[in-house]
Design an enzyme around this catalytic site. Structure first.
Site, PDB file in Angstrom:
ATOM      1  N   LYS A  42       0.980  -1.140   0.004  1.00 44.64           N
ATOM      2  CA  LYS A  42       0.210   0.139  -0.019  1.00 44.64           C
ATOM      3  C   LYS A  42       0.852   1.250  -0.069  1.00 44.64           C
ATOM      4  CE  LYS A  42      -0.323  -0.192   5.096  1.00 44.64           C
ATOM      5  NZ  LYS A  42      -1.063  -0.442   6.196  1.00 44.64           N
ATOM      6  N   ARG A 143     -10.073   0.105  15.682  1.00 44.59           N
ATOM      7  CA  ARG A 143     -10.005   0.939  14.119  1.00 44.59           C
ATOM      8  C   ARG A 143     -10.941   0.246  13.225  1.00 44.59           C
ATOM      9  NH1 ARG A 143      -4.088   1.580  11.567  1.00 44.59           N
ATOM     10  NH2 ARG A 143      -4.638  -0.364  10.445  1.00 44.59           N
ATOM     11  N   HIS A 175      -6.159  -6.887  13.210  1.00 43.17           N
ATOM     12  CA  HIS A 175      -4.745  -6.136  13.270  1.00 43.17           C
ATOM     13  C   HIS A 175      -4.672  -5.870  14.851  1.00 43.17           C
ATOM     14  CE1 HIS A 175      -1.790  -3.930  11.348  1.00 43.17           C
ATOM     15  NE2 HIS A 175      -2.228  -2.835  11.475  1.00 43.17           N
ATOM     16  N   ARG A 231       0.972 -10.675   7.517  1.00 47.30           N
ATOM     17  CA  ARG A 231       1.015  -9.309   6.483  1.00 47.30           C
ATOM     18  C   ARG A 231       2.156  -8.381   6.790  1.00 47.30           C
ATOM     19  NH1 ARG A 231      -3.964  -9.341   9.060  1.00 47.30           N
ATOM     20  NH2 ARG A 231      -3.361  -7.457  10.143  1.00 47.30           N
ATOM     21  N   TYR A 275      15.330  30.188   7.580  1.00 45.98           N
ATOM     22  CA  TYR A 275      14.269  31.180   8.100  1.00 45.98           C
ATOM     23  C   TYR A 275      14.403  31.065   9.530  1.00 45.98           C
ATOM     24  CZ  TYR A 275      12.078  30.671   3.456  1.00 45.98           C
ATOM     25  OH  TYR A 275      11.801  30.834   2.105  1.00 45.98           O
ATOM     26  N   CYS A 327      13.545  24.066   4.521  1.00 44.43           N
ATOM     27  CA  CYS A 327      12.707  25.062   3.722  1.00 44.43           C
ATOM     28  C   CYS A 327      11.986  24.039   2.612  1.00 44.43           C
ATOM     29  CB  CYS A 327      13.432  25.814   3.177  1.00 44.43           C
ATOM     30  SG  CYS A 327      14.557  26.792   4.071  1.00 44.43           S
ATOM     31  N   ASP A 329      12.131  23.519  -0.544  1.00 43.05           N
ATOM     32  CA  ASP A 329      12.899  23.271  -1.516  1.00 43.05           C
ATOM     33  C   ASP A 329      14.532  22.701  -0.997  1.00 43.05           C
ATOM     34  OD1 ASP A 329      10.687  24.222  -3.305  1.00 43.05           O
ATOM     35  OD2 ASP A 329      11.785  26.177  -2.782  1.00 43.05           O
TER      36      ASP A 329
HETATM   37  C1  LIG Z   1      -0.249  -1.512   6.839  1.00 45.17           C
HETATM   38  C2  LIG Z   1      -0.733  -2.711   7.241  1.00 45.17           C
HETATM   39  C3  LIG Z   1       0.053  -3.721   7.720  1.00 45.17           C
HETATM   40  C4  LIG Z   1       1.428  -3.852   7.510  1.00 45.17           C
HETATM   41  O1  LIG Z   1       1.983  -3.482   8.571  1.00 45.17           O
HETATM   42  P1  LIG Z   1       3.538  -3.447   8.944  1.00 45.17           P
HETATM   43  O2  LIG Z   1       3.424  -2.811  10.468  1.00 45.17           O
HETATM   44  O3  LIG Z   1       3.998  -2.348   8.011  1.00 45.17           O
HETATM   45  O4  LIG Z   1       4.194  -4.493   8.606  1.00 45.17           O
HETATM   46  C5  LIG Z   1      -0.806  -5.038   7.913  1.00 45.17           C
HETATM   47  N1  LIG Z   1      -2.227  -5.043   8.113  1.00 45.17           N
HETATM   48  C6  LIG Z   1      -2.692  -4.004   8.203  1.00 45.17           C
HETATM   49  C7  LIG Z   1      -4.310  -3.949   8.267  1.00 45.17           C
HETATM   50  C8  LIG Z   1      -2.105  -2.704   7.921  1.00 45.17           C
HETATM   51  O5  LIG Z   1      -2.959  -1.690   7.781  1.00 45.17           O
END
Ligand SMILES: *Cc1c(COP(=O)(O)O)cnc(C)c1O
Length: 397
Positions: A42, A143, A175, A231, A275, A327, A329
């Site tokens: 992603k 979440r 998750h 994952r 700045y 800055c 750039d």
């Molecule tokens: C982004 C994400 C992951 C990957 O997490 P990492 O900590 O980068 O391995 C796995 N599951 C879900 C739902 C995520 O949003």
């Protein structure tokens, strides 16, 4: 440190991604996990370039790829990917029919989402591949996913859809909130909740073959959370998801961000820099103008500030601090009395070695996590993919 001579100068600033590092990370993660790997690509592969990273991950043995949104997943299909592919984040009303038609597995978090999915299945038509659904349960992250109070109707609706032929439930997943802190009690609590969800799903007649819970940190530190697949995102890119927690898996950062010194400037005691003059030279020193700024994703917090000392870069193999504000750039770097020329290379961060700071060190200097450092970097910087297995010279560049 310098690039091999070519007829063109190196870009002003660029992102270089070593796909051999991605393949290495995928191999070691796959070995560590001992179950299929879902490589998470992603957000443009965490800033590394989604399609090339996806190809490298597949080549190294990642059985699955995953994106957050259906659009990202369709982007992978457009880039030629044909393997198992999962996405998990859409908003109500978003049309999932194109994803289903492209053979992309989708996720659902609620009864409403399943009702919408049934509609999308009808619109995808009889020629679309069978719809494959991964049901997400919230086990304590608060979440995405169905809250525990809603599991019964959610799982029952999923089972009904399976019985009426709308889809097949292939996954049940959740998750973790605190996987980067292996001793955090939330990890056990979430895994217990996941087990309750699995038991309830079984009672309802669901037989998901892919139960998945672990992200990168849990994959590395919590063998009991690996279930049928893991994952992994961050670890695929070679960054440590749980800095300071021993895990023994050898990861190689894939991204290097480099630039060329646009200008050298000698300043004297009392000269304010950038700045707001937040830094005033205490003694004579040479400053380098580095042509990348917050428009390139160099965090403004990289300057000395509330979160800590300034981030450092490597010039000629030596660590050099950012001075004054970042800055839009550009940013100034303090070279002391080093013998450096305009046009020389500056490495903002990359794999450890040759004095290079890492993305993790940048994250610490900026009060954030390496995820954010690599995912934000970009803007006007071109990104180039190299392969240190086939071109070792490039790997050093
Ligand atoms: C982004 C994400 C992951 C990957 O997490 P990492 O900590 O980068 O391995 C796995 N599951 C879900 C739902 C995520 O949003």
């Amino acid at each position: 440190m310098s690039r091999p001579p070519t007829d063109r100068p190196a870009p002003r600033a660029e992102i270089v991604v070593d796909l051999a590092a991605v393949r290495h990370n995928v191999r070691v993660l796959r070995e560590t996990a001992g179950v299929p790997l879902i490589a998470v690509v992603k957000a443009d592969g965490y800033g590394h370039g989604m399609a090339p990273v996806a190809r490298a991950a597949r080549a190294a043995g990642a059985e699955w790829l995953a994106t957050a949104t259906p659009d990202e997943a369709l982007g992978l299909r457009a880039a030629g990917d044909t393997g198992p592919l999962l996405c998990w984040l859409s908003a109500p009303g978003e049309d999932l029919a194109p994803a289903l038609a492209a053979g992309i597995d989708v996720s659902a978090y609620s009864v409403d989402a399943l009702d919408e999915l049934a509609d999308a299945v009808r619109r995808a038509g009889p020629d679309a591949p069978p719809a494959l659904v991964h049901l997400k349960v919230d086990t304590g992250l608060s979440r995405g996913g169905a809250a525990e109070a809603d599991w019964q109707p959610f799982l029952a609706r999923a089972r009904a859809g399976e019985q009426d032929g709308a889809w097949r439930v292939v996954g049940l997943w959740s998750h973790l909130a605190c996987a980067d802190e292996p001793d955090h009690p939330a990890n056990d609590a979430q895994q217990d909740a996941f087990e309750r969800a699995l038991a309830l799903a079984a009672d309802i007649g669901l037989r998901p073959e892919l139960r998945h819970l672990a992200n990168s940190a849990a994959t590395l530190t919590r063998p009991g959370a690996r279930y049928d697949a893991v994952r992994c995102g961050l670890a695929v890119y070679g960054l440590d998801p749980a800095p300071g927690v021993p895990h023994g898996t050898d990861l190689r950062p894939a991204m290097t961000v480099r630039a060329r010194i646009a200008l050298l400037k000698r300043v004297g005691p009392g000269d304010g820099v950038s700045y707001g003059h937040t830094w005033v030279a205490p003694a004579p020193t040479t400053l380098a103008l580095v042509p990348a700024g917050y428009a390139e994703g160099v965090p403004r917090h990289a300057a000395t500030g509330p979160t800590g000392p300034a981030a450092e870069v490597a010039v000629g193999g030596r660590r050099r601090p950012i001075r004054g504000r970042v800055c839009m750039d550009q940013v100034m770097v303090d070279l002391g009395d080093d013998d450096v020329s305009a046009g020389d290379e500056v490495v903002l961060f990359g794999p450890p070695g040759e004095g290079r700071p890492t993305a993790q060190e940048w994250a610490e200097a900026c009060g954030t996590i390496s995820y954010e450092i690599v995912t934000r970097v970009g803007g006007r910087m071109p990104r180039r993919h190299t392969d240190s297995d086939t071109d070792p010279q490039e790997a050093r560049a």
